[in-house]
Scaffold this motif. Sequence first.
Motif, PDB file in Angstrom:
ATOM      1  N   ALA A  46       1.021  -1.156  -0.094  1.00 11.37           N
ATOM      2  CA  ALA A  46       0.201   0.025  -0.049  1.00 11.37           C
ATOM      3  C   ALA A  46       0.861   1.139   0.163  1.00 11.37           C
ATOM      4  O   ALA A  46       0.655   2.157  -0.699  1.00 11.37           O
ATOM      5  N   SER A  47       1.896   1.324   0.805  1.00 11.39           N
ATOM      6  CA  SER A  47       2.828   2.480   0.848  1.00 11.39           C
ATOM      7  C   SER A  47       3.403   2.692  -0.349  1.00 11.39           C
ATOM      8  O   SER A  47       3.603   3.836  -0.944  1.00 11.39           O
ATOM      9  N   GLY A  48       3.673   1.523  -1.065  1.00  7.70           N
ATOM     10  CA  GLY A  48       4.474   1.701  -2.485  1.00  7.70           C
ATOM     11  C   GLY A  48       3.561   2.042  -3.530  1.00  7.70           C
ATOM     12  O   GLY A  48       3.993   2.929  -4.523  1.00  7.70           O
ATOM     13  N   ASN A  49       2.299   1.670  -3.578  1.00  5.20           N
ATOM     14  CA  ASN A  49       1.469   2.034  -4.405  1.00  5.20           C
ATOM     15  C   ASN A  49       1.298   3.634  -4.294  1.00  5.20           C
ATOM     16  O   ASN A  49       1.211   4.061  -5.451  1.00  5.20           O
ATOM     17  N   LEU A  50       1.056   4.106  -3.136  1.00  2.00           N
ATOM     18  CA  LEU A  50       0.784   5.477  -3.211  1.00  2.00           C
ATOM     19  C   LEU A  50       2.262   6.341  -3.535  1.00  2.00           C
ATOM     20  O   LEU A  50       1.898   7.399  -4.376  1.00  2.00           O
ATOM     21  N   TYR A  51       3.199   5.789  -2.999  1.00  2.77           N
ATOM     22  CA  TYR A  51       4.620   6.380  -3.377  1.00  2.77           C
ATOM     23  C   TYR A  51       4.744   6.406  -4.816  1.00  2.77           C
ATOM     24  O   TYR A  51       5.189   7.697  -5.426  1.00  2.77           O
ATOM     25  N   SER A  52       4.800   5.342  -5.442  1.00  2.00           N
ATOM     26  CA  SER A  52       4.940   5.460  -6.949  1.00  2.00           C
ATOM     27  C   SER A  52       3.875   6.237  -7.825  1.00  2.00           C
ATOM     28  O   SER A  52       4.201   6.787  -8.682  1.00  2.00           O
ATOM     29  N   ARG A  53       2.700   6.199  -7.477  1.00  5.47           N
ATOM     30  CA  ARG A  53       1.659   7.058  -8.223  1.00  5.47           C
ATOM     31  C   ARG A  53       2.191   8.650  -8.108  1.00  5.47           C
ATOM     32  O   ARG A  53       2.186   9.410  -8.960  1.00  5.47           O
ATOM     33  N   LEU A  54       2.108   8.912  -6.773  1.00  5.36           N
ATOM     34  CA  LEU A  54       2.628  10.397  -6.340  1.00  5.36           C
ATOM     35  C   LEU A  54       3.901  10.684  -7.289  1.00  5.36           C
ATOM     36  O   LEU A  54       4.064  11.544  -7.756  1.00  5.36           O
ATOM     37  N   ARG A  55       4.724  10.048  -6.924  1.00  5.20           N
ATOM     38  CA  ARG A  55       6.300  10.104  -7.729  1.00  5.20           C
ATOM     39  C   ARG A  55       6.110  10.394  -9.190  1.00  5.20           C
ATOM     40  O   ARG A  55       6.675  11.363  -9.480  1.00  5.20           O
ATOM     41  N   GLU A  57       3.102  11.258 -10.747  1.00  4.77           N
ATOM     42  CA  GLU A  57       2.403  12.296 -11.031  1.00  4.77           C
ATOM     43  C   GLU A  57       3.211  13.700 -10.720  1.00  4.77           C
ATOM     44  O   GLU A  57       2.878  14.632 -11.477  1.00  4.77           O
ATOM     45  N   LEU A  58       3.818  13.755  -9.943  1.00  6.78           N
ATOM     46  CA  LEU A  58       4.718  14.917  -9.393  1.00  6.78           C
ATOM     47  C   LEU A  58       6.057  15.087 -10.269  1.00  6.78           C
ATOM     48  O   LEU A  58       6.619  16.060  -9.584  1.00  6.78           O
ATOM     49  N   LYS A  59       6.369  14.108 -10.934  1.00  4.80           N
ATOM     50  CA  LYS A  59       7.841  14.423 -11.678  1.00  4.80           C
ATOM     51  C   LYS A  59       7.691  15.628 -12.339  1.00  4.80           C
ATOM     52  O   LYS A  59       6.997  16.170 -13.156  1.00  4.80           O
ATOM     53  N   GLY A  60       8.807  16.301 -12.068  1.00  4.65           N
ATOM     54  CA  GLY A  60       8.830  17.796 -12.821  1.00  4.65           C
ATOM     55  C   GLY A  60       8.450  19.041 -12.079  1.00  4.65           C
ATOM     56  O   GLY A  60       8.599  19.927 -12.517  1.00  4.65           O
ATOM     57  N   SER A  61       7.811  18.823 -10.997  1.00  7.24           N
ATOM     58  CA  SER A  61       7.264  19.735 -10.269  1.00  7.24           C
ATOM     59  C   SER A  61       8.232  20.020  -9.016  1.00  7.24           C
ATOM     60  O   SER A  61       9.169  19.397  -8.910  1.00  7.24           O
ATOM     61  N   PRO A  62       8.040  20.967  -8.238  1.00  4.73           N
ATOM     62  CA  PRO A  62       9.071  21.400  -6.968  1.00  4.73           C
ATOM     63  C   PRO A  62       8.718  20.194  -6.071  1.00  4.73           C
ATOM     64  O   PRO A  62       9.676  20.524  -5.061  1.00  4.73           O
ATOM     65  N   CYS A  63       7.804  19.424  -6.200  1.00  5.69           N
ATOM     66  CA  CYS A  63       7.353  18.524  -4.831  1.00  5.69           C
ATOM     67  C   CYS A  63       8.371  17.371  -5.026  1.00  5.69           C
ATOM     68  O   CYS A  63       8.570  16.941  -6.001  1.00  5.69           O
ATOM     69  N   ARG A  64       8.745  16.923  -3.623  1.00  4.11           N
ATOM     70  CA  ARG A  64       9.460  15.549  -3.553  1.00  4.11           C
ATOM     71  C   ARG A  64       8.651  14.722  -2.772  1.00  4.11           C
ATOM     72  O   ARG A  64       7.935  15.017  -1.786  1.00  4.11           O
TER      73      ARG A  64
END
Length: 200
Positions: A46-55, A57-64
Amino acid sequence: MASLQVEKRFDAAAYVAWEETQSERHEYLAGDVFAMVGVRQAYNVASGNLYSRLRRELKGSPCRVFIESVKTHIEAADSFFYPDVLVTCDPRDRLTPNYVSHPVLVAEVLSESTAGFHRGGKFAAYRKLDSLQEYVLIDVAAQCIEVFRRDAGNHWVLYDYGPDDDVEFSSLGLRVPIEDLLEDTREDGTEQLVAAAERP
């Protein structure tokens, strides 16, 4: 993730220095130190699913986006926690390599042993972070996700998401199907059995 209290007491600075020398992770709450212990496979998925999806979607943004092994420092609560997933979009967090202090989103996967603390004491501490906009609780057993969202009046409002819902992360401008976040987390094996039965 579950934790066990360690017979050590530190101030925050001493804890940070000590933690850097440890092979295992420990959380810190007002002088008390708690060793992190292992989790069930489904919780890690579950942690990995959320992390990979957010990672993605947020690629190229100021967010990490970080998963499991990066501490969050809550100075107002004299605490350091290891959330399962966190997102920071604040450039100040790039200046502190040992921890993050300004997350916009924090997510925890619930277990029987940690659910009470995640909903109670830990959430109370996280609410002291001015930067935090959403606190996400993933309940693998119930196959649902709760998002506590800070509103304009500085109140925390609960949004429940269940089967067939899209989970909204308004702080990030994202909506994600809950089935993507809970994929392969059923512990009774039904997902794998259905998939196998559908194969020609």
